[in-house]
Design an enzyme around this catalytic site. Structure first.
Site, PDB file in Angstrom:
ATOM      1  N   LYS B  78       0.801  -1.413   0.040  1.00  0.00           N
ATOM      2  CA  LYS B  78      -0.139   0.176   0.152  1.00  0.00           C
ATOM      3  C   LYS B  78       0.878   0.852   0.109  1.00  0.00           C
ATOM      4  CE  LYS B  78      -3.409   2.189   1.966  1.00  0.00           C
ATOM      5  NZ  LYS B  78      -4.681   2.211   4.463  1.00  0.00           N
ATOM      6  N   SER B 159      -9.239   2.535   2.633  1.00  0.00           N
ATOM      7  CA  SER B 159      -9.023   2.895   1.689  1.00  0.00           C
ATOM      8  C   SER B 159      -7.779   1.873   1.063  1.00  0.00           C
ATOM      9  CB  SER B 159      -8.032   3.885   2.823  1.00  0.00           C
ATOM     10  OG  SER B 159      -6.940   3.682   3.536  1.00  0.00           O
ATOM     11  N   SER B 183     -10.108  -0.060   6.728  1.00  0.00           N
ATOM     12  CA  SER B 183      -9.807   0.025   5.758  1.00  0.00           C
ATOM     13  C   SER B 183      -8.895  -0.936   5.119  1.00  0.00           C
ATOM     14  CB  SER B 183      -8.510   1.126   5.870  1.00  0.00           C
ATOM     15  OG  SER B 183      -8.954   2.550   6.046  1.00  0.00           O
TER      16      SER B 183
END
Lengths: 484, 495, 95
Positions: B78, B159, B183
């Site tokens: 990420k 997210s 997330s």
């Protein structure tokens, strides 16, 4: 009430509280492993944490915590076994994180006191409200470029202790005495070097004025005053300004001001309207700081003797005056020096040599007690030579000056220069004979009643013996001969 | 298909030399080249030579018998984890060109265990969002399509939407995520993969770009529960550079999967049966309960009375922390700077241009709730409610071992849906946020498809630092559900 | 509670986020719609409840006072949008 401002409407009293920022002595910063050394190349003592890079986190320095506790103990203050760090949010070029990590709601040290002494010998107790740990900011340089300020983050993140006093101070002189005393304590504890020129100790000064017996009126904060003299001047100037405003029917606005020492006046830095809204909240990167009472106790047990205690002990142990003891303990190095000289000797004689001849010599040769050309051991030996009659007080002055110059051992100097005191009564008698022969007229005058000439004869005999005669023996023999 | 393996399968294949790490990496780079233009799951794909060099080193370690836990396994990172000499953007304009001179603790641990990094996955800007639509590098599109509307682009969740899309579509065997209010778990559920948010303090936050410090936690996003355990073993562990890192040993998490769950007590929070919960979600939840009963669990109702205030507390606390955490993006030491005549003007212009609308409004909201006069009513109140929420969980865990809930109140929605109503968007986090506030571990397991052919996930919550029980129960659900569905777009399709 | 334009402007100033006048209205509206929803928190009774600060699993750990970081000026300054010699730069600040 010792300090008043005579206004047109009567007498005004001043009310002052001080917030002192004292840089903590530690190797590394409060929350990072970067060095705290003063004067490094710009931005070399900066870690990713200090420059607030993304994802960087603070980890607290154990020694900074210990230093805050030691200081709290030295101020006879309450130690809070649980404290917490909060973020104080504001933007400025010297503040990389966009917030300062500080302690707002739960400081590490609570209330305490400092005893100050004034010129007239009076002592007063000034309350300490709190002491907390926080990060110092970086430094801006404004004079390097016409349109830019330059940022050096070497100082960013160095630990500070903010020490807040109660509004107990009533005179500029008291503010000066408070700062000197605080600095003295910090230096004794080894928690801050107290060097105001290098900025390792700075003061914010809160000033208000009032008529006697009134509640407090609005105060102004004078930021970042960097010498004790300026603090005292700033208080006078600000108090006078406020009195004038009140007496002219105005009101003093609560605001932040700066002291301009070249003009001797304060000016507005920030008014209340654009005052900061710091949005304090607990720093989520740090858990509560929880300390063990046993650890605090062990720090307490290891504290050095502080100035007040040392002063009292010196008075008692060495039989010297309160005043002299105060001069000696003003700096720990001086106190240590004195004690090395005085231990097992005549304390009063030691104090007169240390605060008299030694201080004068240090002054003259631009030395400090740490760089003294005469060691405490040598000076002690010299006192021994006086005590055992090897030299007299007058010769001692000569020996001492030689010690200052050469750093030699006093005994060696005495031998080299042949300054050993003359105690041979035959030699003294011979000198007296020679003096009387040369001064028959003075002898006649003396004998006709001019007693004052006795001193003249003593001087002449000493001169004849090159100062080396034992003064007591000279007195005795001379008296016998003159009156004989 | 090399791109369709689990970490566990791939590791076995590498160990048996059935294929090389180089072949495995190459297969993924090919898949990325083919599918990433449509999915936009990666913000940055590492150069082929860089990836293959990592793979070759892994092959050498297998040959030498020194392979680590993640050796040769190609994964996505990420783009919120700082990676040394690799651009790290947080999907924000303000960090669009930021190349960190340091490696986050979690990614350093993965590298140490031999993982092969493919690239940096897309996310909502600064991890603020539930749809992955706020990225400055464009939205990530879910590889899934509704059977009744195959042309409508869906969100992958957020997210960590780039990570979930990449793992679901075969663009990585697994990926790292971060979870602040859901997330990891919500995008895992939307994309039909496994996502584990460990206990707060389990994974170091050092080098992870902060959103809300008291909530942020890194975790694995994988294709199986065992994989989640395996990858967490590599990521977790004490870090002296993070004051909130837990000094606890890291158990062999993956061994917890497959352990019998017989006799475990599973709590069903009655308050989570929120009115308006869609039928399909409710049905899947009931199914999960039935599976666990069959596996020998005892299922009981529990009450978490303050749950309904979790979301509102979260949307005070997280913005408050973010308003402070993001103050460092000021255009002076790194990141984007917009020149202006005064210092304040530089701040205002740089931050206006550098932050997208959602980040800006969260910063403003956070600034407001901390400001003088509002602190007590908002921030302090929310922190007290947080205590109550944590107590609710602690009380529940006195009588049960885990809790079972849906991960999200719906399946994935269409891009553009919920965009104009922030509150509607925030409601996506309703089941995930309370665990974040309490700091407990949470696992999302894909258990089935809804009527439109979209995956649904169930969430298992456990006690602080009891990821093992969570993984055991998750493993039981996984085994019972036998979820083997693949999204419309995936590396194996049509090959 | 709800925000007016002046408050939004003040908040934006505090947060150093430049808002065009045109954005002010929409931003205020968005914040107000969230605040309206958040206000349901008022109904919770929190009498005697301490605030939860972080997750408080342990007491704060302390590091030894050793210098083991810093001396990385080049790496730091390389990330900066503008520098002058060994310094970061900002528009001239008048104190």
């Amino acid at each position: 009430m010792s300090y008043v401002i005579e206004g047109q409407t009567g007498q005004w009293e001043i009310v002052v509280g001080l917030e002192v920022h004292a840089q903590v002595i530690s190797h590394s910063k409060l929350f990072s492993g970067a060095s705290t050394t003063f004067g490094g190349d710009p931005n070399t003592q900066v870690s990713l944490v200090d420059a607030a890079f993304p994802g960087m986190l603070p980890v607290i320095n154990h020694e900074c915590v210990a230093q805050a506790i030691r200081t709290g103990l030295g101020l006879n203050a309450q130690i809070n076994l649980t404290s917490r760090f909060d973020r104080k949010n504001y933007f400025y070029a010297d503040l990389p994180q966009g917030y300062q990590i500080s302690q707002f709601e739960h400081p590490i040290v609570g209330t305490g006191t400092i005893a100050i002494e004034l010129a007239n010998g009076e002592t007063r107790s000034i309350g300490i409200t709190r002491l907390h740990l926080e990060q110092d900011a970086g430094k801006l340089l404004h004079d390097q470029d016409p349109t830019k300020s330059f940022v050096d983050l070497n100082r960013a993140g160095v630990a500070l202790m903010e020490i807040v006093s109660e509004p107990d101070i009533r005179a500029p002189e008291e503010a000066g005495a408070y700062l000197r005393k605080l600095r003295q304590i910090l230096r004794y504890l080894g928690t801050c070097d107290g060097n105001m020129e290098e900025g390792s100790m700075r003061a914010d000064v809160n000033v208000s004025v009032r008529k006697t017996g009134e509640p407090f009126r609005t105060r102004c904060e004078i930021k970042n005053v960097n010498s004790i003299r300026f603090v005292m001047q700033a208080i006078e100037a600000e108090a006078a300004r406020q009195v004038e405003i009140w007496e002219n029917g105005g009101t003093v606005d609560q605001e932040t001001r700066l002291f301009d020492h070249t003009k001797g006046e304060t000016r507005t830095m920030r008014s209340k309207e654009d005052a900061h809204d710091y949005r304090y909240f607990p720093d989520p990167d740090l858990l509560p700081l929880v300390l063990e009472q046993d650890w605090v106790d062990s720090l307490k047990a290891a504290l050095p003797e502080l100035p007040d205690a040392k002063r009292a002990r010196f008075q008692q142990e060495y039989g010297i005056t309160f005043y002299d003891a105060g001069v000696l303990v003003a700096e720990q190095a001086v106190a240590d020096y004195y004690e090395a000289v005085a231990r097992g000797r005549d304390g009063k004689l030691a104090v007169s040599w240390v605060t008299g001849d030694l201080f004068a010599a240090l002054n003259r040769t631009s030395n400090t007690i740490e760089t003294s050309p005469v060691s405490a051991a040598s000076l002690g030996k010299m006192l021994d030579l006086i005590a055992d009659g090897t030299i007299n007080g007058k010769i001692a002055k000569e020996v001492f000056e030689d010690m200052v110059e050469t750093g030699e051992d006093p005994e060696a100097i005495v031998e080299r220069k042949g300054l050993r005191q003359v105690t041979d009564t035959g030699a003294i008698d011979a000198a007296i004979t020679a003096v009387l022969d040369k001064n028959a007229d003075k002898l006649a005058e003396y004998r006709s009643g001019k007693d004052k000439l006795f001193g003249f004869f003593v001087g002449q005999v000493m001169k004849e013996t090159k100062g080396k005669a034992n003064p007591a023996l000279v007195n005795e023999a001379l008296l016998a001969r003159l009156n004989g | 298909m090399l791109t369709g393996l689990t970490l566990t399968e791939a590791r076995a294949g590498l160990a048996a030399r059935s294929f090389s790490a180089r072949e495995l990496a190459k297969a993924h780079l090919d898949a990325i080249a083919r599918l990433n233009p449509a999915l936009n799951a990666y913000i940055t794909v590492l150069p082929e030579e860089t990836v293959l060099a990592q793979a070759d080193a892994a092959d050498a370690r297998y040959a030498a018998g020194t392979a680590g836990l993640m050796d040769g396994l190609p994964i996505g990172i990420k783009d919120l984890f700082c990676t040394k000499d690799i651009r790290t953007t947080a999907a924000s304009p303000i960090l669009a060109d930021f190349v960190p001179p340091y490696e986050s603790t979690v990614t350093a641990r993965l590298l140490k265990e031999g993982a092969v990094f493919l690239g940096k996955t897309n996310l909502d800007e600064f991890a603020m969002g539930s749809a992955n639509t706020s990225s400055a590098f464009g939205a990530t599109t879910s590889p899934w399509r509704r059977t009744d509307a195959p042309d409508v682009a869906l969100v992958p969740g957020g997210s960590s939407g780039g990570s979930s899309a990449a793992v679901a579509a075969g663009l990585a065997l697994a990926a790292t995520g971060t979870d602040t209010g859901g997330s990891i778990r919500q995008p895992a559920a939307y994309c039909g993969i496994v996502g584990l948010k460990p206990t707060y303090g389990r994974c170091s936050r050092w080098g992870v770009i902060a959103y809300a410090s008291s909530l942020d936690q890194a975790g694995p996003m994988t294709r199986s529960v065992t994989d989640a355990g395996l990858m967490l073993e590599a990521m977790a562990g004490f870090d002296e550079r993070d004051s909130t890192s837990a000094s606890r040993p890291v158990p062999a998490f993956h061994k917890a999967v497959g352990k019998s769950v017989k006799g475990l007590r599973v709590g069903i929070p009655t308050e989570y049966r929120a009115p308006g919960l869609p039928e399909d979600v409710l049905a899947m939840w009931e199914q999960g309960i039935a599976w666990l009963r069959e596996a020998g669990c005892e299922v009981v109702d529990v009450s978490l009375p303050h749950t309904r205030y979790g979301l509102t507390s979260y949307y005070i606390i997280a913005p408050a922390e973010c308003s402070s955490n993001l103050a460092r993006y000021d255009g002076i030491r790194f990141g984007k700077r917009v020149d202006a005549p005064s210092l304040d003007a530089v701040y205002e212009a740089s931050r206006a241009a550098g932050f997208g609308p959602e980040v800006r409004s969260r910063i403003l909201m956070g600034t407001y709730v901390l400001s003088a006069g509002y602190y007590d009513a908002y921030y302090l109140k929310a922190q007290k409610v947080r205590t109550l929420i944590r107590r609710d969980f602690e009380q529940a865990f006195e009588t049960v071992d885990v809790l079972l809930t849906p991960t999200a109140p719906s399946a994935a929605f269409a891009q553009g849906e919920n965009q104009n109503d922030p509150v509607q968007m925030y409601l996506n986090d309703i089941f995930t946020v309370p665990a974040s506030l309490a700091g407990i571990p949470g696992l999302s397991v894909p258990v089935g498809l809804n009527g439109a052919g979209l995956p649904l996930g169930l969430q298992v919550l456990g006690r602080h630092f009891d990821e093992e029980t969570v993984l055991s129960v998750g493993g039981a659900l996984e085994a019972a559900a036998g979820f083997a569905h693949r999204p419309t777009l995936h590396a194996g399709a049509g090959a | 509670m709800s925000l007016d334009l002046a408050t939004t402007r003040r908040i934006a100033k505090l947060a150093r986020i430049g808002l065009e006048d045109a954005e002010l209205e929409a931003t205020t509206q968005k914040l107000n719609s969230i605040l309206g929803w958040i206000d349901q928190l008022a109904e919770v009774n929190v009498d005697g409840v301490p605030p939860m600060v972080g997750t408080e699993t342990e007491a704060l750990r302390q590091r030894e006072d050793v210098v083991n970081d810093g001396n990385c000026r080049d790496a730091l300054l390389a990330c900066a949008p503008e520098t002058a010699g060994p310094f970061y730069t900002v528009p001239k600040v008048v104190e």
